[in-house]
Design a protein around this motif. Structure first.
Motif, PDB file in Angstrom:
ATOM      1  N   PHE A  68     -23.931  21.651 -45.550  1.00 61.31           N
ATOM      2  CA  PHE A  68     -24.593  23.099 -45.530  1.00 61.31           C
ATOM      3  C   PHE A  68     -24.835  23.312 -44.247  1.00 61.31           C
ATOM      4  O   PHE A  68     -24.510  24.311 -43.407  1.00 61.31           O
ATOM      5  N   LEU A  69     -25.184  22.213 -43.331  1.00 59.39           N
ATOM      6  CA  LEU A  69     -25.585  22.480 -41.712  1.00 59.39           C
ATOM      7  C   LEU A  69     -24.367  22.776 -41.179  1.00 59.39           C
ATOM      8  O   LEU A  69     -24.161  23.588 -40.219  1.00 59.39           O
ATOM      9  N   GLY A  70     -23.389  21.790 -41.384  1.00 60.43           N
ATOM     10  CA  GLY A  70     -21.822  21.993 -40.886  1.00 60.43           C
ATOM     11  C   GLY A  70     -21.309  23.329 -40.867  1.00 60.43           C
ATOM     12  O   GLY A  70     -20.872  23.609 -40.053  1.00 60.43           O
ATOM     13  N   VAL A  71     -21.184  23.709 -42.290  1.00 61.34           N
ATOM     14  CA  VAL A  71     -20.258  24.841 -42.490  1.00 61.34           C
ATOM     15  C   VAL A  71     -21.103  25.986 -41.635  1.00 61.34           C
ATOM     16  O   VAL A  71     -20.610  27.008 -41.189  1.00 61.34           O
ATOM     17  N   ASN A  72     -22.549  26.059 -41.841  1.00 57.49           N
ATOM     18  CA  ASN A  72     -23.129  27.263 -41.056  1.00 57.49           C
ATOM     19  C   ASN A  72     -23.315  26.961 -39.755  1.00 57.49           C
ATOM     20  O   ASN A  72     -23.171  28.277 -39.085  1.00 57.49           O
ATOM     21  N   ALA A  73     -23.041  25.838 -39.104  1.00 61.51           N
ATOM     22  CA  ALA A  73     -22.660  25.796 -37.877  1.00 61.51           C
ATOM     23  C   ALA A  73     -21.409  26.469 -37.128  1.00 61.51           C
ATOM     24  O   ALA A  73     -21.517  27.348 -36.363  1.00 61.51           O
ATOM     25  N   VAL A  74     -20.536  26.420 -37.987  1.00 66.31           N
ATOM     26  CA  VAL A  74     -19.335  26.653 -37.597  1.00 66.31           C
ATOM     27  C   VAL A  74     -19.146  28.264 -37.761  1.00 66.31           C
ATOM     28  O   VAL A  74     -18.594  29.122 -37.378  1.00 66.31           O
ATOM     29  N   PHE A  84     -25.299  25.441 -32.776  1.00 67.14           N
ATOM     30  CA  PHE A  84     -25.677  24.120 -31.923  1.00 67.14           C
ATOM     31  C   PHE A  84     -26.633  23.474 -32.643  1.00 67.14           C
ATOM     32  O   PHE A  84     -26.412  22.204 -32.607  1.00 67.14           O
ATOM     33  N   VAL A  85     -27.699  24.068 -32.851  1.00 66.43           N
ATOM     34  CA  VAL A  85     -28.859  23.537 -33.432  1.00 66.43           C
ATOM     35  C   VAL A  85     -28.474  22.629 -35.073  1.00 66.43           C
ATOM     36  O   VAL A  85     -28.566  21.511 -35.034  1.00 66.43           O
ATOM     37  N   ALA A  86     -27.613  23.569 -35.781  1.00 60.06           N
ATOM     38  CA  ALA A  86     -27.256  23.077 -36.892  1.00 60.06           C
ATOM     39  C   ALA A  86     -26.170  21.905 -36.856  1.00 60.06           C
ATOM     40  O   ALA A  86     -26.034  21.067 -37.623  1.00 60.06           O
ATOM     41  N   LEU A  87     -25.419  21.990 -35.978  1.00 56.49           N
ATOM     42  CA  LEU A  87     -24.319  21.081 -35.673  1.00 56.49           C
ATOM     43  C   LEU A  87     -24.985  19.776 -35.218  1.00 56.49           C
ATOM     44  O   LEU A  87     -24.794  18.424 -35.561  1.00 56.49           O
ATOM     45  N   ALA A  88     -25.915  19.735 -34.363  1.00 57.88           N
ATOM     46  CA  ALA A  88     -26.759  18.453 -33.742  1.00 57.88           C
ATOM     47  C   ALA A  88     -27.524  17.940 -34.964  1.00 57.88           C
ATOM     48  O   ALA A  88     -27.739  16.522 -34.846  1.00 57.88           O
ATOM     49  N   LEU A 114     -18.429  12.831 -38.904  1.00 59.55           N
ATOM     50  CA  LEU A 114     -17.045  12.683 -38.486  1.00 59.55           C
ATOM     51  C   LEU A 114     -16.674  14.235 -38.420  1.00 59.55           C
ATOM     52  O   LEU A 114     -15.971  14.515 -37.357  1.00 59.55           O
ATOM     53  N   LEU A 115     -16.841  14.969 -39.329  1.00 58.73           N
ATOM     54  CA  LEU A 115     -16.366  16.354 -39.288  1.00 58.73           C
ATOM     55  C   LEU A 115     -17.049  17.248 -38.278  1.00 58.73           C
ATOM     56  O   LEU A 115     -16.623  18.161 -37.603  1.00 58.73           O
ATOM     57  N   ALA A 116     -18.243  16.851 -37.923  1.00 56.66           N
ATOM     58  CA  ALA A 116     -19.107  17.586 -36.883  1.00 56.66           C
ATOM     59  C   ALA A 116     -18.592  17.297 -35.512  1.00 56.66           C
ATOM     60  O   ALA A 116     -18.509  18.049 -34.695  1.00 56.66           O
ATOM     61  N   VAL A 117     -17.719  16.248 -35.322  1.00 55.30           N
ATOM     62  CA  VAL A 117     -16.945  16.005 -33.916  1.00 55.30           C
ATOM     63  C   VAL A 117     -15.581  16.492 -33.958  1.00 55.30           C
ATOM     64  O   VAL A 117     -15.502  17.051 -33.145  1.00 55.30           O
ATOM     65  N   ALA A 118     -14.905  16.500 -35.337  1.00 49.94           N
ATOM     66  CA  ALA A 118     -13.545  16.483 -35.384  1.00 49.94           C
ATOM     67  C   ALA A 118     -13.184  18.176 -35.365  1.00 49.94           C
ATOM     68  O   ALA A 118     -12.189  18.479 -34.538  1.00 49.94           O
TER      69      ALA A 118
END
Length: 477
Positions: free
Chosen positions: A172-178, A197-201, A213-217
């Motif tokens: 949820f956080l990763g998809v919302n970040a991008v 940036f907040v969601a990704l962190a 891993l996806l949050a970096v790649a």
């Protein structure tokens, strides 16, 4: 977003958003009959969703527990209706993205804060789960946590916020970040970019290894593609004309080198940090091992009946004996979106699920290759959102749209790709200008244009009509 579950324990966990969507269905069908749904019905992506819904309904006929299939059917229907509504909203409301910034993104930040608080203070998370979690995660879902079906948020190394599964929280956080980075491309709002940036962190704080891993790649991949594209276009355009402010092609390769170096450094640093954490590496290996054991049952079952699968409830009925034989937990779900589709609806459901992702990615990639700068950037981040949902779904128990909480934002991103080129109105901020020289882009894969160097910033009256298509033209959790 957020989801509310108001029915008491012992009944069915139905989110309030699902009830509202069901109430909207008659109006949506009436509007579609009058012509607003004609364009969508011509779209392969939408046709695949409708056929998949039919296949899910037909699978009830050979399912050992048809009632178990109702949530999946209802949620897919909710996704379809939401996508239709989003397409219509984007057509009729050019300022939609700016308006959602006022109420959608604060909830994403609230989830990120909850994840952090629960990770630092597990006692607070336990109190949350025992008190109000049922209203936002499902009364039966939360009750099951304390009656023999625990989930991974009980692990002190994980945190889910409103989710009882930390992996879904990371998704949820990763998809919302991008998605926030994509929307900020159109609106230019710093607040939305900051939310990204907040969601990704917050993704690594969930404890989800795949999401970390996806949050970096994925962001690194988007930045690298952006840099490469800029350098390539600069090189293909040739030397600048006399008096032009364009940088020479040689200099254009500097951002490419810096971008690739930066993205590579980010990946290397992330990899080193993860590798240095022996516990993380061991947990990653163990997690993958658990999933291969789960998938082994799927492989055996597929060989027995590849065409119809197991039907709804069939996986749970057969997995117990396999789990005892292999010494794993007795009630693991498939943990793979394609395997889950086959188990519930057979080969047709699995193929349609794969085709859906293929068409969604094709839609986004087409916008990347055909649009102007702003269109390309929006489509790149949208591609990352779809890719995150797919990749994460290959190792977790998710749907084609990830989770019920992601239905609105993914529908919105896809709707912008479907509708195509529009002028984003700005009722509260400065008018959004566009370079009139920007070439028109086909409707399926066109988003917004961004003014580039040398934009004269002329009013619309002076510029005259823009080229391109008519703006009117395209888990019950």
């Amino acid at each position: 977003m957020p989801q509310f579950y108001l029915l008491p324990k012992g009944s069915t966990d139905i989110a309030a958003s699902t009830v509202v969507t069901i109430l909207l269905v008659p109006g949506v069908l009436l509007a579609a009959r009058r012509g607003s749904g004609v364009d969508l019905l011509r779209l392969g992506l939408f046709r695949v969703l409708l056929v998949l819904l039919v296949v899910r309904l037909l699978a009830l006929a050979w399912s050992p527990d048809p009632r178990a299939g109702l949530p999946a059917i209802a949620l897919l229907g909710q996704f379809i209706v939401t996508l239709m509504l989003m397409v219509q909203a984007v057509r009729q409301s050019p300022g939609l993205l700016r308006r959602i910034e006022r109420w959608y993104w604060p909830w994403v930040v609230a989830e990120a804060v909850l994840v952090l608080v629960f990770r630092v203070l597990p006692g607070v998370e336990d109190a949350f789960l025992r008190s109000i979690a049922g209203f936002v995660s499902g009364q039966n879902t939360v009750a099951a946590l304390f009656t023999g079906s625990p989930n991974n948020v009980f692990d002190e190394a994980k945190s889910g916020g409103v989710f009882v599964n930390a992996n879904v929280a990371g998704l949820f956080l990763g998809v919302n970040a991008v998605a926030a980075f994509a929307v900020a491309t159109i609106t230019g709002t710093r607040w939305t970019r900051l939310v990204g940036f907040v969601a990704l962190a917050a993704v690594p704080v969930t404890g989800s290894k795949s999401a970390t891993l996806l949050a970096v790649a994925l962001p690194a991949a988007v930045l690298a593609v952006q840099r490469f594209g800029r350098a390539r276009r600069a090189a293909e355009s040739g030397p600048p004309r006399h008096g032009s402010h364009r940088r020479p092609a040689g200099r254009a390769h500097r951002p490419l080198s810096l971008g690739l170096a930066g993205a590579g450094l980010l990946v290397v640093v992330g990899g080193v940090l993860l590798a240095a954490d022996l516990g993380f590496a061991q947990a990653l290996v163990k997690s993958f091992g658990d999933r291969t054991a789960i998938w082994g049952f799927g492989a055996e079952a597929f060989l027995r009946d590849p065409l119809l699968g197991l039907g709804y409830g069939g996986w749970d009925a057969g997995f117990g004996a396999y789990a005892r034989e292999h010494g794993i937990y007795r009630s693991f779900p498939p943990h793979n979106v394609l395997l889950a589709a086959w188990a519930a609806t057979g080969l047709a459901g699995m193929v349609l699920t794969a085709v859906f992702f293929a068409l969604a990615l094709r839609l986004a990639v087409r916008a990347v290759t055909a649009g102007g700068h702003q269109q390309r950037t929006f489509a790149l981040w949208t591609t990352a959102a779809i890719a995150w949902t797919l990749i994460h779904g290959m190792g977790d128990n998710t749907e084609i749209f990830g989770d019920i909480h992601l239905i609105p934002i993914l529908s919105l991103l896809v709707a912008y790709l479907i509708v195509g080129d529009r002028e984003e109105s700005n009722d509260d901020a400065n008018a959004h200008h566009r370079d009139p020289a920007t070439s028109a882009v086909p409707a399926v894969g066109d988003v917004h244009s961004e003014p580039g160097p040398g934009d004269a910033q002329l009013p619309a009256v002076v510029r005259g009509p823009r080229p391109g298509p008519d703006p009117a033209g395209n888990r019950v959790g």
